[in-house]
Design a protein around this motif. Structure first.
Motif, PDB file in Angstrom:
ATOM      1  N   SER A  68      43.421 -60.389  12.944  1.00  0.00           N
ATOM      2  CA  SER A  68      43.159 -59.234  12.093  1.00  0.00           C
ATOM      3  C   SER A  68      41.760 -58.713  12.382  1.00  0.00           C
ATOM      4  O   SER A  68      40.828 -59.497  12.605  1.00  0.00           O
ATOM      5  CB  SER A  68      43.264 -59.588  10.605  1.00  0.00           C
ATOM      6  N   LEU A  69      41.635 -57.391  12.369  1.00  0.00           N
ATOM      7  CA  LEU A  69      40.343 -56.751  12.582  1.00  0.00           C
ATOM      8  C   LEU A  69      39.861 -56.154  11.269  1.00  0.00           C
ATOM      9  O   LEU A  69      40.613 -55.465  10.577  1.00  0.00           O
ATOM     10  CB  LEU A  69      40.446 -55.681  13.668  1.00  0.00           C
ATOM     11  N   PHE A  70      38.584 -56.419  10.942  1.00  0.00           N
ATOM     12  CA  PHE A  70      37.985 -55.978   9.689  1.00  0.00           C
ATOM     13  C   PHE A  70      36.741 -55.137   9.956  1.00  0.00           C
ATOM     14  O   PHE A  70      35.977 -55.402  10.885  1.00  0.00           O
ATOM     15  CB  PHE A  70      37.584 -57.183   8.828  1.00  0.00           C
ATOM     16  N   GLN A  71      36.548 -54.132   9.094  1.00  0.00           N
ATOM     17  CA  GLN A  71      35.309 -53.364   9.056  1.00  0.00           C
ATOM     18  C   GLN A  71      34.896 -53.172   7.608  1.00  0.00           C
ATOM     19  O   GLN A  71      35.656 -53.491   6.685  1.00  0.00           O
ATOM     20  CB  GLN A  71      35.500 -51.998   9.733  1.00  0.00           C
ATOM     21  N   TYR A  72      33.691 -52.650   7.406  1.00  0.00           N
ATOM     22  CA  TYR A  72      33.222 -52.350   6.055  1.00  0.00           C
ATOM     23  C   TYR A  72      33.400 -50.870   5.773  1.00  0.00           C
ATOM     24  O   TYR A  72      33.146 -50.018   6.631  1.00  0.00           O
ATOM     25  CB  TYR A  72      31.753 -52.750   5.889  1.00  0.00           C
ATOM     26  N   ASP A  73      33.863 -50.552   4.549  1.00  0.00           N
ATOM     27  CA  ASP A  73      34.010 -49.151   4.165  1.00  0.00           C
ATOM     28  C   ASP A  73      32.680 -48.604   3.650  1.00  0.00           C
ATOM     29  O   ASP A  73      31.647 -49.286   3.679  1.00  0.00           O
ATOM     30  CB  ASP A  73      35.138 -48.969   3.143  1.00  0.00           C
ATOM     31  N   ASP A  74      32.690 -47.362   3.171  1.00  0.00           N
ATOM     32  CA  ASP A  74      31.453 -46.706   2.740  1.00  0.00           C
ATOM     33  C   ASP A  74      30.828 -47.374   1.523  1.00  0.00           C
ATOM     34  O   ASP A  74      29.642 -47.181   1.245  1.00  0.00           O
ATOM     35  CB  ASP A  74      31.730 -45.229   2.425  1.00  0.00           C
ATOM     36  N   ASN A  75      31.626 -48.157   0.805  1.00  0.00           N
ATOM     37  CA  ASN A  75      31.113 -48.851  -0.381  1.00  0.00           C
ATOM     38  C   ASN A  75      30.709 -50.285  -0.087  1.00  0.00           C
ATOM     39  O   ASN A  75      30.386 -51.042  -1.013  1.00  0.00           O
ATOM     40  CB  ASN A  75      32.169 -48.832  -1.487  1.00  0.00           C
ATOM     41  N   GLY A  76      30.751 -50.659   1.175  1.00  0.00           N
ATOM     42  CA  GLY A  76      30.337 -52.003   1.549  1.00  0.00           C
ATOM     43  C   GLY A  76      31.410 -53.054   1.380  1.00  0.00           C
ATOM     44  O   GLY A  76      31.114 -54.257   1.451  1.00  0.00           O
ATOM     45  N   HIS A  77      32.657 -52.628   1.145  1.00  0.00           N
ATOM     46  CA  HIS A  77      33.747 -53.578   0.980  1.00  0.00           C
ATOM     47  C   HIS A  77      34.436 -53.828   2.322  1.00  0.00           C
ATOM     48  O   HIS A  77      34.680 -52.889   3.086  1.00  0.00           O
ATOM     49  CB  HIS A  77      34.775 -53.061  -0.030  1.00  0.00           C
ATOM     50  N   GLU A  78      34.766 -55.072   2.580  1.00  0.00           N
ATOM     51  CA  GLU A  78      35.463 -55.398   3.814  1.00  0.00           C
ATOM     52  C   GLU A  78      36.910 -54.917   3.737  1.00  0.00           C
ATOM     53  O   GLU A  78      37.604 -55.155   2.743  1.00  0.00           O
ATOM     54  CB  GLU A  78      35.424 -56.903   4.066  1.00  0.00           C
ATOM     55  N   VAL A  79      37.358 -54.238   4.788  1.00  0.00           N
ATOM     56  CA  VAL A  79      38.698 -53.651   4.823  1.00  0.00           C
ATOM     57  C   VAL A  79      39.400 -54.100   6.098  1.00  0.00           C
ATOM     58  O   VAL A  79      38.839 -54.029   7.198  1.00  0.00           O
ATOM     59  CB  VAL A  79      38.631 -52.105   4.796  1.00  0.00           C
ATOM     60  N   GLU A  80      40.638 -54.575   5.942  1.00  0.00           N
ATOM     61  CA  GLU A  80      41.430 -54.939   7.112  1.00  0.00           C
ATOM     62  C   GLU A  80      42.007 -53.673   7.728  1.00  0.00           C
ATOM     63  O   GLU A  80      42.643 -52.870   7.049  1.00  0.00           O
ATOM     64  CB  GLU A  80      42.550 -55.902   6.718  1.00  0.00           C
ATOM     65  N   ARG A  81      41.781 -53.497   9.034  1.00  0.00           N
ATOM     66  CA  ARG A  81      42.239 -52.299   9.734  1.00  0.00           C
ATOM     67  C   ARG A  81      43.587 -52.491  10.421  1.00  0.00           C
ATOM     68  O   ARG A  81      44.437 -51.609  10.403  1.00  0.00           O
ATOM     69  CB  ARG A  81      41.205 -51.885  10.788  1.00  0.00           C
ATOM     70  N   ILE A  82      43.757 -53.634  11.072  1.00  0.00           N
ATOM     71  CA  ILE A  82      44.949 -53.872  11.878  1.00  0.00           C
ATOM     72  C   ILE A  82      45.251 -55.367  11.891  1.00  0.00           C
ATOM     73  O   ILE A  82      44.331 -56.191  11.938  1.00  0.00           O
ATOM     74  CB  ILE A  82      44.756 -53.320  13.310  1.00  0.00           C
ATOM     75  N   ARG A  83      46.546 -55.702  11.828  1.00  0.00           N
ATOM     76  CA  ARG A  83      46.969 -57.104  11.872  1.00  0.00           C
ATOM     77  C   ARG A  83      47.990 -57.274  12.982  1.00  0.00           C
ATOM     78  O   ARG A  83      48.936 -56.486  13.100  1.00  0.00           O
ATOM     79  CB  ARG A  83      47.561 -57.536  10.532  1.00  0.00           C
ATOM     80  N   VAL A  84      47.805 -58.322  13.791  1.00  0.00           N
ATOM     81  CA  VAL A  84      48.611 -58.537  14.991  1.00  0.00           C
ATOM     82  C   VAL A  84      49.220 -59.932  14.977  1.00  0.00           C
ATOM     83  O   VAL A  84      48.567 -60.897  14.576  1.00  0.00           O
ATOM     84  CB  VAL A  84      47.733 -58.369  16.252  1.00  0.00           C
ATOM     85  N   LEU A  85      50.480 -60.029  15.411  1.00  0.00           N
ATOM     86  CA  LEU A  85      51.133 -61.308  15.687  1.00  0.00           C
ATOM     87  C   LEU A  85      51.578 -61.255  17.141  1.00  0.00           C
ATOM     88  O   LEU A  85      52.213 -60.274  17.557  1.00  0.00           O
ATOM     89  CB  LEU A  85      52.331 -61.522  14.766  1.00  0.00           C
ATOM     90  N   ALA A  86      51.234 -62.276  17.923  1.00  0.00           N
ATOM     91  CA  ALA A  86      51.467 -62.196  19.363  1.00  0.00           C
ATOM     92  C   ALA A  86      51.816 -63.550  19.951  1.00  0.00           C
ATOM     93  O   ALA A  86      51.389 -64.602  19.453  1.00  0.00           O
ATOM     94  CB  ALA A  86      50.223 -61.645  20.070  1.00  0.00           C
ATOM     95  N   SER A  87      52.599 -63.515  21.031  1.00  0.00           N
ATOM     96  CA  SER A  87      52.885 -64.706  21.831  1.00  0.00           C
ATOM     97  C   SER A  87      52.341 -64.481  23.239  1.00  0.00           C
ATOM     98  O   SER A  87      52.547 -63.418  23.834  1.00  0.00           O
ATOM     99  CB  SER A  87      54.385 -64.990  21.888  1.00  0.00           C
ATOM    100  N   TYR A  88      51.643 -65.502  23.759  1.00  0.00           N
ATOM    101  CA  TYR A  88      51.001 -65.437  25.065  1.00  0.00           C
ATOM    102  C   TYR A  88      51.594 -66.509  25.978  1.00  0.00           C
ATOM    103  O   TYR A  88      52.094 -67.542  25.517  1.00  0.00           O
ATOM    104  CB  TYR A  88      49.491 -65.677  24.935  1.00  0.00           C
ATOM    105  N   GLY A  89      51.523 -66.245  27.281  1.00  0.00           N
ATOM    106  CA  GLY A  89      52.002 -67.193  28.269  1.00  0.00           C
ATOM    107  C   GLY A  89      51.282 -66.981  29.586  1.00  0.00           C
ATOM    108  O   GLY A  89      50.165 -66.465  29.627  1.00  0.00           O
ATOM    109  N   ASP A  90      51.949 -67.360  30.690  1.00  0.00           N
ATOM    110  CA  ASP A  90      51.406 -67.198  32.032  1.00  0.00           C
ATOM    111  C   ASP A  90      52.380 -66.353  32.839  1.00  0.00           C
ATOM    112  O   ASP A  90      53.439 -66.829  33.249  1.00  0.00           O
ATOM    113  CB  ASP A  90      51.206 -68.571  32.682  1.00  0.00           C
TER     114      ASP A  90
END
Length: 284
Positions: free
Chosen positions: A102-124
């Motif tokens: 999950s990627l987080f940033q702060y909004d104009d009021n200083g509150h942490e906000v989740e922007r995007i959430r990812v579920l992924a599978s990796y391999g070779d």
């Protein structure tokens, strides 16, 4: 105008894309990053670029380095500037590992906000067998010197933005009616695609490629921002050097939402990535 070839071609690991998707490990599973304004569309950070940033963090957090399938939900619009990525390893196996980020940033009021959430599978990807059985065929459209990019118009194309300066983008003329005020009414978009500095594609940049073209909504006669709600990408093979061919199609717009299916083909005529996204359009 024709596309200008960079005097020195960037390489994988040493390019603007690599620098702008870089993450720094702060703690186990926690990464700092700085979202670049160079990958924005009308002030919003491009969804494919965001996916590549989170994809890089997951490649570090998981024991496998290549994204196989990545599903993202875009919760709030990301802004250029600092962000924090938090990852969690769900499972590790011999051939595949799965995690979320999950990627987080702060909004104009200083509150942490989740922007995007990812579920992924990796391999070779290099460990996959060569056996290919498919009915899929590469998209057919004119060669690159008979296609057109943002720099070919006499005036800036509506909807163009900073991201276009970082792409080698040449659109199939048959999907360019929207730029001339005469959209075809077909939800199709096709283009040659690469990075402007000449860096070849790799599995991580394929996460950008599926969301780098103008939206198919433009050819349906709908202008303006088309925000992604959900995007799933399947990376099928490590791409060969050279430009990519990307084909987008939308078959159903209903209730203010549309699906957009993408295929990405490499210079060896291999289908190297596929995606589907659900996006919102503003009607009326």
């Amino acid at each position: 105008m024709t596309q200008v070839t960079p005097a020195t071609q960037a390489t994988i690991g040493d390019s603007e894309f690599d620098r702008d998707t870089a993450v720094t490990r702060r703690d186990e599973g926690v990464y700092d990053t700085d979202l670049s304004a160079g990958w924005t569309i009308t002030n919003a950070v491009n969804g494919g670029y965001l996916l590549a940033v989170l994809g890089r963090a997951l490649a570090d957090a998981l024991p496998h380095s290549d994204p196989f399938t990545v599903s993202a939900h875009y919760l709030t619009a990301s802004r250029p500037g600092p962000a924090v990525i938090r990852t969690d390893v769900a499972r590790t196996g011999r051939t595949l590992s799965t995690g979320q980020a999950s990627l987080f940033q702060y909004d104009d009021n200083g509150h942490e906000v989740e922007r995007i959430r990812v579920l992924a599978s990796y391999g070779d990807l290099d460990s996959l067998p060569d056996d290919v059985r498919t009915t899929a065929k590469p998209p057919v459209f004119p060669p690159m010197d008979r296609c057109f990019g943002p720099q070919d118009g006499p005036t800036p194309v509506s909807g163009s933005s900073s991201i276009t300066e970082r792409l080698m983008l040449k659109l199939d003329p048959s999907t360019l009616g929207w730029a001339l005020g005469a959209p075809s009414g077909k939800g199709e978009m096709r283009a040659w695609l690469g990075l402007a500095d000449g860096r070849d594609a790799d599995p991580l940049s394929l996460l950008l490629a599926v969301d780098a073209l103008p939206p198919t909504a433009f050819e349906l006669g709908i202008s303006g921002w088309v925000p992604t709600i959900e995007l799933t990408v399947h990376v099928r093979s490590r791409p060969a050097p050279g430009p990519l061919r990307v084909s987008l199609i939308t078959r159903n717009l209903a209730g203010g939402f549309l699906e957009e299916d993408a295929e990405v083909w490499d210079s060896a005529d291999r289908l190297v990535a596929q995606s589907r996204q659900l996006a919102r359009v503003r009607l009326g």
